[in-house]
Design a protein around this motif. Structure first.
Motif, PDB file in Angstrom:
ATOM      1  N   LYS A 167       0.826  -1.207   0.000  1.00  0.00           N
ATOM      2  CA  LYS A 167       0.000   0.000   0.000  1.00  0.00           C
ATOM      3  C   LYS A 167       0.864   1.262   0.000  1.00  0.00           C
ATOM      4  N   PRO A 168       0.316   2.377  -0.493  1.00  0.00           N
ATOM      5  CA  PRO A 168       1.062   3.638  -0.457  1.00  0.00           C
ATOM      6  C   PRO A 168       1.216   4.144   0.971  1.00  0.00           C
ATOM      7  N   ILE A 183       2.608   6.714   8.568  1.00  0.00           N
ATOM      8  CA  ILE A 183       3.894   6.855   9.245  1.00  0.00           C
ATOM      9  C   ILE A 183       3.898   8.213   9.926  1.00  0.00           C
ATOM     10  N   ILE A 184       4.243   8.238  11.195  1.00  0.00           N
ATOM     11  CA  ILE A 184       4.367   9.517  11.877  1.00  0.00           C
ATOM     12  C   ILE A 184       5.817   9.745  12.273  1.00  0.00           C
ATOM     13  N   VAL A 185       6.289  10.955  12.066  1.00  0.00           N
ATOM     14  CA  VAL A 185       7.631  11.347  12.498  1.00  0.00           C
ATOM     15  C   VAL A 185       7.507  12.636  13.300  1.00  0.00           C
ATOM     16  N   ALA A 186       7.837  12.570  14.585  1.00  0.00           N
ATOM     17  CA  ALA A 186       7.969  13.767  15.424  1.00  0.00           C
ATOM     18  C   ALA A 186       9.439  14.169  15.326  1.00  0.00           C
ATOM     19  N   ASP A 232       4.744   8.487  -0.106  1.00  0.00           N
ATOM     20  CA  ASP A 232       4.005   8.817  -1.326  1.00  0.00           C
ATOM     21  C   ASP A 232       3.300  10.159  -1.226  1.00  0.00           C
ATOM     22  N   VAL A 233       2.865  10.530  -0.023  1.00  0.00           N
ATOM     23  CA  VAL A 233       2.213  11.812   0.197  1.00  0.00           C
ATOM     24  C   VAL A 233       2.364  12.159   1.672  1.00  0.00           C
ATOM     25  N   CYS A 292       7.845  14.329  -2.498  1.00  0.00           N
ATOM     26  CA  CYS A 292       6.502  13.838  -2.803  1.00  0.00           C
ATOM     27  C   CYS A 292       5.480  14.964  -2.651  1.00  0.00           C
ATOM     28  N   PRO A 293       4.253  14.799  -3.153  1.00  0.00           N
ATOM     29  CA  PRO A 293       3.200  15.781  -2.886  1.00  0.00           C
ATOM     30  C   PRO A 293       3.003  15.930  -1.376  1.00  0.00           C
ATOM     31  N   SER A 294       2.826  17.170  -0.930  1.00  0.00           N
ATOM     32  CA  SER A 294       2.679  17.390   0.510  1.00  0.00           C
ATOM     33  C   SER A 294       1.713  18.537   0.782  1.00  0.00           C
TER      34      SER A 294
END
Length: 353
Positions: free
Chosen positions: A62-63, A127-130, A153-154, A313-315
């Motif tokens: 999955k993306p 995915i979370i990044v603090a 991916d986004v 990536c698109p953000s």
């Protein structure tokens, strides 16, 4: 569950405010973030001062959707009338350094990630990044994580936007330039005074217009922000040093901007410090943007820089709070903005997950 997540997010933000976390000095706030994941029984990893996790049922087919915000802060300015390291609640406002930029965004994203963490059959992995070192654009922030976390991916980058959709963000290139002349004693004639030569150069930078205008981000904005020359009153210097701040729209690459200024600027030399902080955007027809519009959110282009600049990536930049409060004295966020942030993040993702 949402009610509890909102309350826990507010309490975490108070703890973050009362824990100094200047860029590259975030180890203590990283410990607070680790406690959040432990309390909710979420498997996480720590890379230096970056804390990150993926959803429980991660599926490589999955993306991947990144949720990101930062837990470092700038240093408090001298205008503070309140203790910047004390979480003070007055009239519905939570005061404290980092409350608005970007603590409110970070705790709201953590609550959102936690809400979806154990859900099965999602359309995206989450995915979370603090992250660390956002304020200093340091080497050990989100940029350092992109080779460690799964490919993105986004992304949704949490920065204060009043929960409106910043669908594009200007990039940044800082240039160092020199204007040269003939050094001399101030008492003698000199038709090649570097400081006087700078007058025409400054007017060129003031008047120059880049041709391509973005419908979302407008024109490239170029500003001379620093001038330095001379060491004593009776000596004409040999050169003047300039610093030029260029905010790049999505119609130019940073490399193009550098080539144009090298070719056209009347400086004797001009060099970019870095070309890595690029403009960023997401298509209007992306499902995240469509979902936000369905929730009544507006779209706009942001002139301010964030960790979006590190992403290819698109953000989408989206978060509670108001960017005009960032880096100000007596920084604050409304507590109801955190509640709104959690609910809109969750409502947005429900439409795409």
């Amino acid at each position: 569950m949402i009610k509890k997540l909102i309350q826990d997010a507010k309490e975490l933000l108070k703890d973050l405010i009362e824990t100094p976390s200047f860029s590259s000095e975030e180890k203590d706030t990283a410990i607070l973030l680790e406690k959040w994941f432990k309390n909710y029984d979420i498997t996480y990893k720590r890379t230096k001062n970056n804390i990150w996790a993926t959803n429980k049922y991660f599926d490589e087919s999955k993306p991947n959707l990144l949720l990101n915000s930062h837990h470092d802060t700038v240093k408090p300015n001298k205008g503070y009338t309140k203790d910047p390291f004390k979480a003070i609640v007055e009239d519905g406002k939570l005061f404290g350094l980092g409350s608005n930029d970007a603590g409110g965004c970070l705790v709201s994203l953590l609550a959102c990630f936690t809400y979806f963490y154990s859900k099965k059959n999602l359309n995206y992995n989450i995915i979370i990044v603090a992250s660390a070192e956002e304020e200093s654009s340091g080497p050990d922030g989100l940029n350092s994580m992109l080779s460690i976390i799964p490919e993105i991916d986004v992304a949704i980058v949490g920065e204060p936007t009043q929960m409106h959709l910043a669908i594009a963000e200007k990039g940044l290139v800082v240039f160092d330039a020199k204007v040269k002349g003939t050094p001399s004693h101030a008492a003698h004639p000199n038709k090649n005074n570097a400081i006087y030569n700078t007058i025409d150069v400054l007017n060129w930078f003031k008047d120059f217009q880049f041709e391509r205008k973005s419908p979302v981000l407008g024109n490239v904005k170029m500003t001379v922000t620093q001038i330095n020359a001379g060491q004593q009153h009776n000596a004409v210097p040999s050169e003047v040093d300039l610093v030029i701040d260029v905010r790049v729209n999505d119609k130019y690459s940073n490399e193009e901007i550098a080539k144009i200024l090298k070719k056209k600027s009347p400086c004797d030399s001009i060099e970019a410090r870095s070309l890595r902080l690029n403009s960023s955007s997401i298509p209007l027809n992306h499902e995240l943007v469509k979902a936000g519009i369905e929730l009544g959110r507006e779209t706009y282009g942001s002139p301010t820089l964030s960790d979006q600049a590190t992403l290819s990536c698109p953000s989408l930049k989206l978060g509670p709070g108001d960017s005009t409060r960032s880096h100000t004295a007596d920084e604050f966020i409304y507590l109801e903005e955190i509640e709104e942030g959690v609910k809109i993040y969750i409502g947005l993702l429900k439409r795409v997950l």
